[in-house]
Write an enzyme that holds these catalytic residues in place. Sequence first.
Site, PDB file in Angstrom:
ATOM      1  N   CYS A 114       0.807  -1.228   0.000  1.00 47.29           N
ATOM      2  CA  CYS A 114       0.000   0.000   0.000  1.00 47.29           C
ATOM      3  C   CYS A 114       0.834   1.271   0.000  1.00 47.29           C
ATOM      4  CB  CYS A 114      -0.949  -0.005   1.198  1.00 47.29           C
ATOM      5  SG  CYS A 114      -1.993  -1.481   1.296  1.00 47.29           S
ATOM      6  N   HIS A 242      -3.593   7.120   2.799  1.00 45.64           N
ATOM      7  CA  HIS A 242      -3.943   5.816   2.255  1.00 45.64           C
ATOM      8  C   HIS A 242      -5.315   5.428   2.782  1.00 45.64           C
ATOM      9  CE1 HIS A 242      -4.147   1.664   1.300  1.00 45.64           C
ATOM     10  NE2 HIS A 242      -3.762   1.229   2.481  1.00 45.64           N
ATOM     11  N   ASN A 272     -10.182  -0.463   0.129  1.00 43.38           N
ATOM     12  CA  ASN A 272      -8.726  -0.396   0.153  1.00 43.38           C
ATOM     13  C   ASN A 272      -8.188  -0.926  -1.170  1.00 43.38           C
ATOM     14  OD1 ASN A 272      -5.978  -0.723   0.570  1.00 43.38           O
ATOM     15  ND2 ASN A 272      -6.174  -1.607   2.616  1.00 43.38           N
TER      16      ASN A 272
END
Length: 316
Positions: A114, A242, A272
């Site tokens: 990520c 994020h 996500n």
Amino acid sequence: MSGIKIRGTGRCVPQHVVTNDDIAKIVETNDEWITTRTGIRRRHHCADGENHISLCTQAAQSALEKAGIRPEEIGVCIVATLTPDELVPAAACTLQQKLGLPEDTLCFDLNAACSGFLFGLHTMECLLAASPRKFGLVLGAEVLSRILNWEDRGTCILFGDGAGAAVVEWRAEWPSISAVVGTRGDNNLLRVAGVETGERSYIQMDGTKVFKFAVETVPRCMDQVLTKAGITAEDVDLFVFHQANARIIDLAVHKYHIPPEKYYKNIAKYGNTSAASIPLVLSELQDLGKIHSGSRVLAVGFGGGLTWGGALIEFA
């Protein structure tokens, strides 16, 4: 003094939308449970005719168009991802062919989970300094629906597919993005098995410990970027986090007293998307007119590895 600025952004998400109610038909959960714990209401998953490289290609083409940059002007192409269609050739190499980038363009994939897009920006800033062509293409792209365990409700509810791209330019007189990156080797909290293990390549995650890691890491990384850039939080125009969990973002917002107009959440509609998360936000903000020439954006990410990164990104 030398650094990069973003000239243009683009994004692409699959057409197929998976709602919380759709997931409730597969595993024991419900919309309220998912929404209150994560902030996620839906996500996009690839269907027939869509794959990693098709998302990358559309996002990159959009970014090039908005930046007003031709493919032959690109000197470096980096795709941050952990879910390419193939291990070889790299997604960036396939993208070189799809876009018609020059054959001497440095093209490679980068896996920092990520945090990948921020690792990619930091790497790009270093590489463009030595490139004869001073424009670069950085993407974050994932097809995480391929590696979901639909019997694990703790992970299958979280992840979506998508791609975000940014065209950047390097100039000697521009300030650095003041990138801060970090790594703490750990395959217990968050992992995806490789081919050598004989396991199915599912996302495996200890959600509670990852949450604690993020809550501790995000503010520390933000402080380090601000210190490195020699500014305060008040000097930042927008904060981009994020999009892993709405509660993690809310905690950071509360700690720094960030007003609503200075941050943005799209986790409710995308979930996500790992490396695609931050560039998806940047692209949406630019399309909404919230980012313009001169905007300074502090972006922070964290993920498997464990990895984390932050940067002060300016738009040209």
